[in-house]
Design an enzyme around this catalytic site. Sequence first.
Site, PDB file in Angstrom:
ATOM      1  N   SER A  56       2.979 -35.249   2.565  1.00 19.99           N
ATOM      2  CA  SER A  56       2.026 -36.252   3.046  1.00 19.99           C
ATOM      3  C   SER A  56       0.861 -36.286   2.072  1.00 19.99           C
ATOM      4  O   SER A  56       0.635 -35.319   1.330  1.00 19.99           O
ATOM      5  CB  SER A  56       1.508 -35.836   4.428  1.00 19.99           C
ATOM      6  OG  SER A  56       0.349 -36.561   4.787  1.00 19.99           O
TER       7      SER A  56
ATOM      8  N   TYR B  37      -1.453 -29.849  11.300  1.00 21.74           N
ATOM      9  CA  TYR B  37      -0.619 -30.751  10.498  1.00 21.74           C
ATOM     10  C   TYR B  37      -0.961 -30.639   9.009  1.00 21.74           C
ATOM     11  O   TYR B  37      -0.072 -30.492   8.157  1.00 21.74           O
ATOM     12  CB  TYR B  37      -0.822 -32.188  10.991  1.00 21.74           C
ATOM     13  CG  TYR B  37       0.023 -33.223  10.280  1.00 21.74           C
ATOM     14  CD1 TYR B  37       1.332 -33.474  10.694  1.00 21.74           C
ATOM     15  CD2 TYR B  37      -0.483 -33.953   9.207  1.00 21.74           C
ATOM     16  CE1 TYR B  37       2.109 -34.422  10.049  1.00 21.74           C
ATOM     17  CE2 TYR B  37       0.291 -34.902   8.561  1.00 21.74           C
ATOM     18  CZ  TYR B  37       1.583 -35.134   8.991  1.00 21.74           C
ATOM     19  OH  TYR B  37       2.356 -36.073   8.344  1.00 21.74           O
TER      20      TYR B  37
HETATM   21  C1  BGC Z   1       0.450 -38.932   9.063  1.00 25.98           C
HETATM   22  C2  BGC Z   1       0.069 -40.289   9.601  1.00 25.98           C
HETATM   23  C3  BGC Z   1      -1.108 -40.850   8.826  1.00 25.98           C
HETATM   24  C4  BGC Z   1      -0.910 -40.754   7.320  1.00 25.98           C
HETATM   25  C5  BGC Z   1      -2.152 -41.142   6.544  1.00 25.98           C
HETATM   26  C6  BGC Z   1       0.665 -39.043   7.589  1.00 25.98           C
HETATM   27  O1  BGC Z   1       1.091 -37.818   7.033  1.00 25.98           O
HETATM   28  O2  BGC Z   1       1.612 -38.452   9.733  1.00 25.98           O
HETATM   29  O3  BGC Z   1      -0.261 -40.178  10.982  1.00 25.98           O
HETATM   30  O4  BGC Z   1      -1.294 -42.205   9.179  1.00 25.98           O
HETATM   31  O5  BGC Z   1      -0.539 -39.432   6.967  1.00 25.98           O
HETATM   32  O6  BGC Z   1      -3.307 -40.515   7.021  1.00 25.98           O
END
Ligand code: BGC
Length: 269
Positions: A154, A167
């Site tokens: 991410s 996360y």
């Molecule tokens: C998350 C999303 C978020 C995106 C940008 C992703 O890794 O799961 O919820 O919109 O990152 O912030």
Amino acid sequence: MELKLQNQVAIITGASSGIGAGVAKSLAAAGAAVVINYPVPAAKDGAEAVLAEVVASGGKGMVAQCDVSKEADVQKMFSDTVKLYGTVDILVNNAGLQKDAPLEEMTLDEWNFVLSVNLTGQFLCAREAIREFLRRGVDPKRSKAAGKIIHMSSVHEVIPWAGHANYAASKGGIMMLMKSIAQEFAWKKIRVNSICPGAIQTPINRNAWDTPAALKSLLTLIPYQRIGEPEDIGNAAVWLASDDSDYVNGASIFVDGGMLLYPGFTTNG
Ligand code: BGC
């Protein structure tokens, strides 16, 4: 024309919805047989629907239930795949979830749940994939590499995220997991990379796009001025899985419309 992933077998975790579903369809369209993983019985219909789309477009695959945080489940998914298709060429380590909470209210269960799926799950699946790649070695009829792992990270492997510490920590962990595996097995001709999506329109971030006000606010974070689609990630996955990216190893590829460009500085600073 020879398809880029002809004769190859790909396992995509968390493929019953969202980014994983998009990646499964893209890999299948590029010729791979796809194993569409889903986590719990309730997600089976979603996985079957993805498989139906794959088959309707001339592709092939199977669905496989497996909780990626459970060692025995993961080993069974890999052995079932090898039984059916002979081997595994590509792992897309995609399954992931959010359990957001302000830190002072975050429970240990919320912390452990996110880390066990997002990070431990990627370790368990990568380990099985590596074992199979080492067993088979390079087969030039399949690919120049003995195998390819694509971790779904991410932008939050780099961008801190208040209210999402579990996360963001899992994604930061994925970055070093990916690079360490890439370093350990490059000499075995195994390629390991990450895709780092920005905001992709899927159920995980529904509240960031499902009203005009939310979407407007989200777009202030995206210089390219559109939300991403699962296909944007699918296209990157096909490239990373194919020999077109044969010299790419240990890289985090950001597919984020420029989210990482500090858009707040465009007219300020
Ligand atoms: C998350 C999303 C978020 C995106 C940008 C992703 O890794 O799961 O919820 O919109 O990152 O912030």
